[in-house]
Design an enzyme around this catalytic site. Structure first.
Site, PDB file in Angstrom:
ATOM      1  N   ASP A 115     -23.750  60.954  22.587  1.00  0.00           N
ATOM      2  CA  ASP A 115     -25.019  61.846  22.840  1.00  0.00           C
ATOM      3  C   ASP A 115     -24.424  63.374  23.063  1.00  0.00           C
ATOM      4  O   ASP A 115     -23.224  63.445  22.881  1.00  0.00           O
ATOM      5  CB  ASP A 115     -25.966  61.220  23.938  1.00  0.00           C
ATOM      6  CG  ASP A 115     -27.388  61.658  23.790  1.00  0.00           C
ATOM      7  OD1 ASP A 115     -27.821  62.867  23.704  1.00  0.00           O
ATOM      8  OD2 ASP A 115     -28.205  60.715  23.696  1.00  0.00           O
ATOM      9  N   HIS A 175     -28.619  65.620  18.881  1.00  0.00           N
ATOM     10  CA  HIS A 175     -27.736  64.919  20.185  1.00  0.00           C
ATOM     11  C   HIS A 175     -26.443  64.523  20.033  1.00  0.00           C
ATOM     12  O   HIS A 175     -25.905  63.485  20.374  1.00  0.00           O
ATOM     13  CB  HIS A 175     -28.528  63.539  20.446  1.00  0.00           C
ATOM     14  CG  HIS A 175     -29.912  63.665  21.146  1.00  0.00           C
ATOM     15  ND1 HIS A 175     -29.881  64.366  22.562  1.00  0.00           N
ATOM     16  CD2 HIS A 175     -31.346  63.275  20.704  1.00  0.00           C
ATOM     17  CE1 HIS A 175     -31.207  64.306  22.803  1.00  0.00           C
ATOM     18  NE2 HIS A 175     -31.918  63.789  21.868  1.00  0.00           N
ATOM     19  N   GLU A 199     -35.370  64.131  18.007  1.00  0.00           N
ATOM     20  CA  GLU A 199     -35.228  65.256  18.818  1.00  0.00           C
ATOM     21  C   GLU A 199     -34.240  66.220  18.046  1.00  0.00           C
ATOM     22  O   GLU A 199     -33.552  66.712  18.772  1.00  0.00           O
ATOM     23  CB  GLU A 199     -34.942  65.133  20.150  1.00  0.00           C
ATOM     24  CG  GLU A 199     -36.121  64.110  20.730  1.00  0.00           C
ATOM     25  CD  GLU A 199     -35.640  63.888  22.310  1.00  0.00           C
ATOM     26  OE1 GLU A 199     -36.671  63.978  23.326  1.00  0.00           O
ATOM     27  OE2 GLU A 199     -34.678  63.589  22.614  1.00  0.00           O
TER      28      GLU A 199
HETATM   29  C1  ACM Z   1     -35.918  59.231  22.456  1.00  0.00           C
HETATM   30  O1  ACM Z   1     -36.182  58.796  23.508  1.00  0.00           O
HETATM   31  N1  ACM Z   1     -35.397  60.278  22.354  1.00  0.00           N
HETATM   32  C2  ACM Z   1     -35.589  58.383  21.486  1.00  0.00           C
END
Ligand code: ACM
Length: 781
Positions: free
Chosen positions: A202, A276, A340
């Site tokens: 991440d 991410h 995201e």
């Molecule tokens: C997430 O909670 N961004 C998959």
């Protein structure tokens, strides 16, 4: 709310239902306490006595069967200190026999057949044998003879409802040890959960060793935690702030994967892309879309703008990484994130613009589709299936991709309508970073309450899916995001028993889903957790105390309850530890202050919750922790742990980071003369985009800001303005000088806010206390 008595009635009703169903008439033994509930259970007469003379019988040539037999032997040993030998070949004595048979149908199905002479576990697959041993282990109960253990006579035919029964564990935001991961797999497997979705990369860390790119872990696995305390913690080896982190070596991963296989658990590794990914981009900045990539692995939570470039070197890198990932993780499913993804860096990048023109893409958003399709094709060419969060669902997605629905169930609705397989892991109900109880002693997390019952009542096959779509629903998954879950015991607390609810939703047939019956079986599950030292939350059974002043302020009415209403509440008032014989709570208690209450809940002699201690004095009655105050809003409401001290216990503050504001509802201001408060400060380590500009803080009048107190709501008159100390001089929580307030009898809502210069660090309330004038206090004594 239900009492013990009504639980007993339920039990009797349950027996009645069995009779009506023509299963086992009149036999007095209680129904077995199995989680997840099996598809078919028939109770016979009698029991199989379990003692040291019993052997577990397996076939010599079947190594998987032997390992399943040893697993069963270990489970019984760890729970009952009874060691049953695993033997091959036919013996003459009492035996639990494991058998293979192709007749048991579905891949994970099994049968358990027990009568007073023998016990048989039959399955076709290794997984089926393992599930059978778990069910058998759960069947063990006290026998009818004094001090005996027995397996009741039963016939169980069982198979899962869904093939994907998962938990996602985020090892990027906080790192858990390889031993913990193996334990966690064991704990999942006991619930017949069969997919560990392992979130390994991440923004804040890359945790998987990749031989070809050593900097991913040399650089990407380490960060300086947010906040002044961590920044000031100098590592003598480097002369710099000490870094937090860790990673999994390829050897450790192989051991974990082998362990999971032995337990029948698949691991789905997640390598996040194209967003991410900041940790990877700090390690290899040449792969970043931005001309100004991040230079340090960040410690903020939220969504960063950093994304991979869409140039060839990025794809070469990711394909190399995936080659090693596929080598370590032989399973079919590989998760590549996709959630995201901020598109601004692509919009601003000349190279990305050129790529768009070349591909005929008009919006930067189209680049994510291109990205996912390329990676999907690569995985497909290697016999794997791409799994991604629901944002991956764009035209051109590989037909065999699996869409994981997290923005509610909409992702699954859309994906299955287009013929894609899908897994439900919707926010917020299956997000286990949300707290499961309201007690002030719950560990940090998101303040939103997602109780065990909330999880259990989630419908894993929503009506909105038609029959055709339902065929594409592979299953469900709980998600343990660890931004606010710093320690391994807390991972256990946030996971269990809510994972038991996920297990039942994923495994059991819909007609078996019955919250009250699940509750009836839960104490037995807690006993198993205790026997195997599985860390778990007692929130469902923890005793809540509601203290209400009576007319005579000396007297207080205490109402005790548990979240589920299950269990008997026992308490003491003399400072002693309650036990199963202590006073049984039946109705609200009217008691004179001071009160020293200790309470816990029980299921017969079994303790279900920790003891909660409430020392109530006159002063304590007008003390509220931030957890006991009402937050003015619920934008991003967190139970956030202090960043200090570095070792030992830290305060946990309840606050809405977008609006730090608290209300003491209906405060009794009779005779109150002073307000005392304690405050902390937390790093504002959140990437929340434009929302950060909407955080409104009052203008300070002194150098370090003030705590403001308003009466009758936040827009009411200001009754106190208490100067704050310099944050840097205060590492953790500080009690402020008390503020005198004007007489204001009666009950009023008090609102607490801060006037401060900036949001980082963010001031936060820890507790407040209202104090009486000595005369008034005396009068009330
Ligand atoms: C997430 O909670 N961004 C998959």
């Amino acid at each position: 709310m239900r009492s013990v008595a009504s639980s007993r009635i339920l039990l009797a009703l349950f027996a009645g239902v069995l009779m009506l169903a023509g299963l086992s008439p009149v036999y007095a033994a209680p129904a077995p306490l199995l989680i997840p509930a099996p598809a078919s259970l028939k109770i016979g007469r009698g029991e199989f006595l379990l003692d040291a003379g019993v052997v577990i019988q397996v076939r010599a040539a079947d190594t998987q069967m032997r390992s399943a037999g040893e697993y069963l032997s270990d489970l019984i040993w760890h729970t009952y200190a009874l060691r049953l030998p695993v033997r091959t070949g036919r013996g003459s004595g009492a035996a639990i026999e494991l058998r293979r048979s192709a007749r048991t149908g579905k891949p994970e199905s099994y049968r358990v057949d027990a009568n007073s002479r023998r016990v048989r576990i039959t399955a076709h697959s290794h997984e089926g044998l393992l599930h059978g041993t778990r069910t058998l282990w759960q069947l063990i109960a006290r026998g009818t003879g004094q001090g005996t253990l027995a397996i009741p006579a039963v016939r169980i035919d069982d198979a899962p409802r869904f093939i994907w029964r998962g938990i996602m564990l985020d090892s990027a935001r906080h790192y858990q040890s390889p031993q913990f991961i193996r334990n966690y797999i064991d704990w999942m497997a006991l619930h017949k959960l069969n997919v560990l979705h392992w979130h390994l990369t991440d923004d804040q860390a890359w945790r998987l060793q990749i031989q070809k790119y050593p900097k991913l872990t040399d650089v990407g696995a380490w960060r300086v935690p947010a906040g002044r305390a961590a920044a000031a913690d100098i590592d003598p080896a480097t002369g710099m702030s000490r870094r937090y982190g860790g990673f999994y070596t390829q050897q450790q991963v192989r051991e974990i994967v082998a362990h999971a296989k032995a337990r029948g658990v698949r691991i789905v590794p997640e390598i996040e892309m194209p967003g991410h990914a900041t940790a990877a981009l700090v390690a290899y900045p040449q792969l970043a879309a931005s001309a100004k990539p991040a230079t340090a692995v960040p410690a903020d939570w939220g969504v960063y703008a950093h994304v991979y470039s869409v140039e060839e070197p990025t794809f070469e890198f990711l394909e190399d990484v995936l080659d090693e990932v596929m080598e370590m993780f032989p399973g079919e499913w590989i998760h590549v994130g996709g959630d995201e993804v901020e598109k601004t860096q692509w919009a601003q990048s000349p190279q990305a613009q050129a790529r768009m023109r070349e591909l005929g893409i008009t919006e930067p958003a189209g680049l994510q589709g291109y990205f996912t399709q390329r990676i999907g094709r690569y995985l497909q060419a290697h016999g794997r299936r791409l799994v991604g969060w629901d944002e991956i669902l764009t035209p051109g997605l590989a037909r065999n991709a699996i869409v994981m629905s997290w923005r509610g169930i909409d992702g699954a609705l859309a994906a299955t309508a287009q013929g894609y397989d899908s897994v439900l892991s919707p926010f917020p109900t299956l997000y286990f970073d949300n707290r499961q109880g309201t007690a002030a002693d719950e560990p940090p997390g998101r303040v939103r309450l997602i109780s065990l019952e909330d999880v259990y009542r989630f419908d894993p096959l929503p009506d909105a899916l038609n029959a055709q779509q339902a065929k594409h629903l592979l299953g469900i998954q709980g998600a343990v995001w660890t931004e606010h879950i710093r320690t391994e015991p807390r991972v256990g607390w946030m996971s269990f028993p809510r994972a038991a609810a996920v297990a039942e939703l994923g495994w059991s047939q819909p007609e078996r889903r019955d919250w009250h019956d699940f509750l009836r079986r839960l104490p037995a599950q807690f006993a198993r957790y205790d026997a195997l030292h599985i860390p778990h939350a007692d929130s469902a059974f923890a005793v809540r105390v509601d203290a209400r002043e009576q007319f005579d302020a000396q007297q207080v009415q205490l109402t005790l309850s548990t979240q589920t209403g299950a269990g008997a509440i026992r308490y003491t008032l003399d400072g002693s530890e309650p036990d199963a014989q202590s006073s049984l709570y039946r109705e609200p208690l009217s008691l004179a202050l001071p009160i020293d209450l200790r309470a816990a809940s029980y299921w017969d002699a079994q303790r279900l919750s920790h003891t909660r201690h409430h020392a109530l004095s006159r002063a304590q009655m007008q003390h509220r922790s931030s957890a006991e105050l009402k937050l003015c809003s619920d934008n991003i409401a967190l139970a956030m742990e202090d960043d200090a001290p570095l070792t030992g216990d830290r305060a946990v503050f309840h606050l809405d980071i977008q609006n730090p504001c608290w209300i003491y509802q209906q405060a009794n201001l009779d005779g109150v003369e002073r307000i005392v408060a304690a405050v902390g400060d937390v790093p504002f380590n959140f990437q929340i985009g434009e929302a950060v500009h909407k955080i409104s803080l009052a203008k300070p009048e002194t150098p370090h800001g003030e705590l403001l107190v308003h009466v009758d709501g936040c827009d009411g008159p200001q009754i106190a303005r208490i100067a704050l100390p310099l944050t840097a001089s205060q590492p953790a929580v500080t009690e402020l000088a008390s503020a005198t307030i004007a007489a204001m009898p009666g009950r009023h809502d008090l609102c607490f806010r801060f006037a401060q210069h900036g949001i980082d660090p963010m001031r936060t309330l820890d507790w407040v206390r209202l104090e009486q004038a000595p005369a008034a206090a005396e009068e009330r004594q």
